[in-house]
Design an enzyme around this catalytic site. Sequence first.
Site, PDB file in Angstrom:
ATOM      1  N   GLY A  80       0.847  -1.350   0.202  1.00  0.00           N
ATOM      2  CA  GLY A  80       0.081  -0.121   0.110  1.00  0.00           C
ATOM      3  C   GLY A  80       1.013   1.128   0.064  1.00  0.00           C
ATOM      4  O   GLY A  80       1.976   1.134   0.408  1.00  0.00           O
ATOM      5  N   ARG A  81       0.380   2.234  -0.596  1.00  0.00           N
ATOM      6  CA  ARG A  81       1.075   3.555  -0.565  1.00  0.00           C
ATOM      7  C   ARG A  81       0.034   4.801  -0.561  1.00  0.00           C
ATOM      8  O   ARG A  81      -1.066   4.749  -0.996  1.00  0.00           O
ATOM      9  CB  ARG A  81       2.221   3.750  -1.640  1.00  0.00           C
ATOM     10  N   GLY A  82       0.535   6.041  -0.133  1.00  0.00           N
ATOM     11  CA  GLY A  82      -0.107   7.289  -0.150  1.00  0.00           C
ATOM     12  C   GLY A  82       0.761   8.310  -0.298  1.00  0.00           C
ATOM     13  O   GLY A  82       1.900   8.012  -0.544  1.00  0.00           O
TER      14      GLY A  82
ATOM     15  N   MET B  70       2.181  10.235   1.653  1.00  0.00           N
ATOM     16  CA  MET B  70       3.014  10.530   2.694  1.00  0.00           C
ATOM     17  C   MET B  70       3.815   9.105   3.418  1.00  0.00           C
ATOM     18  O   MET B  70       4.581   9.305   4.411  1.00  0.00           O
ATOM     19  CB  MET B  70       2.345  11.101   4.065  1.00  0.00           C
TER      20      MET B  70
ATOM     21  N   ASP C 224      -8.923  10.434  10.547  1.00  0.00           N
ATOM     22  CA  ASP C 224      -8.802   9.822   9.056  1.00  0.00           C
ATOM     23  C   ASP C 224      -9.699   8.657   8.951  1.00  0.00           C
ATOM     24  O   ASP C 224      -8.780   7.699   8.272  1.00  0.00           O
ATOM     25  CB  ASP C 224      -7.556   9.961   8.304  1.00  0.00           C
TER      26      ASP C 224
END
Length: 328
Positions: free
Chosen positions: A30-32, A34, A146
């Site tokens: 997974g990645r976002g 930040m 969030d």
Amino acid sequence: MSRETSLFSGRPSELVGQQIAGYRIEQEIGRGGMAVVYRARDLRLERTVALKLLAPELARNDTFRRRFTHESRAAAAIDHPHIVPVFEAGETDGVLYIAMRFVAGSDLRHLLDREGPLPPATAVRVAAQVASALDAAHEHGLVHRDVKPGNILVSRGTDSDHPEHVYLTDFGLTKKSLSLTGFTTVGQFVGTLDYVAPEQISGKPVDARCDVYGFACVVFEILAGHPPFLRDDDMALLWAHQYDDPPPLTESRPGLPPRMDPVFAKALAKNPDDRYPSCLTFVAALRAATAGGGAGAGPAPARMGRPPGEEAPKPPPRWAEPVFVERT
């Protein structure tokens, strides 16, 4: 530098197979904007973990590093069955990292995309687990800020009465830290637009009731198949969260009891003082409305699509036995 490029360029990571802080990276999961999350092997204890590596620019901010250390320790101190345990947090070679339990399963975002709206009994069962996690975090002085389907992990449960076990994650990187350090500009907030509370948008101080609002948006989507506010652009969506009344849930799913509509209206109130005081209080009201409790409502069994006195159906088998996939 090359590490920054490999972490956040959007192309396949170059870190697979490398060792960072005693962990051997095995696969990106997974990645976002930040952080990037990897499945990794803890070489000291011979166990699989989820290793989150934060954007390098965060490590260069002294204020953020101090707050990151403090709040990561606070998250690690929470011993709760529905919060992903944090094993370790620190810094190595200019990169901040968090090692957490690796949850074999999927996230709620993937499951909703695959299954669509869930049966009310299943939705309440899932919501109760998330609510207990949020309230536990609030008791430790942490506000998530969030809450969204992508931060809710679903793994296989213990038996047919508990077909899934739900975890809340992403406590290690707090949104308050980012705003205080200037990583976000003045007037901005960190969150996901479909689930953001009005006070977050306006820049007012937030507390646990901010999570009640975001959590209610998620539960609305679990039942309706979409978040409460659907708009064509981001500015219209921000306006809706601040000023528009939430649509009745039963407009999207007429078979549900009408008594559920005022429950969501209270949970999604614009003024935090008008919301439920805790996430579990909201779920208790939702459970009562789903089961036919409460005043001023018609007979729930007929509206739920089954004759009076007939036992509620079991959750669908596909939900009871979720497909276990890597999160992306």
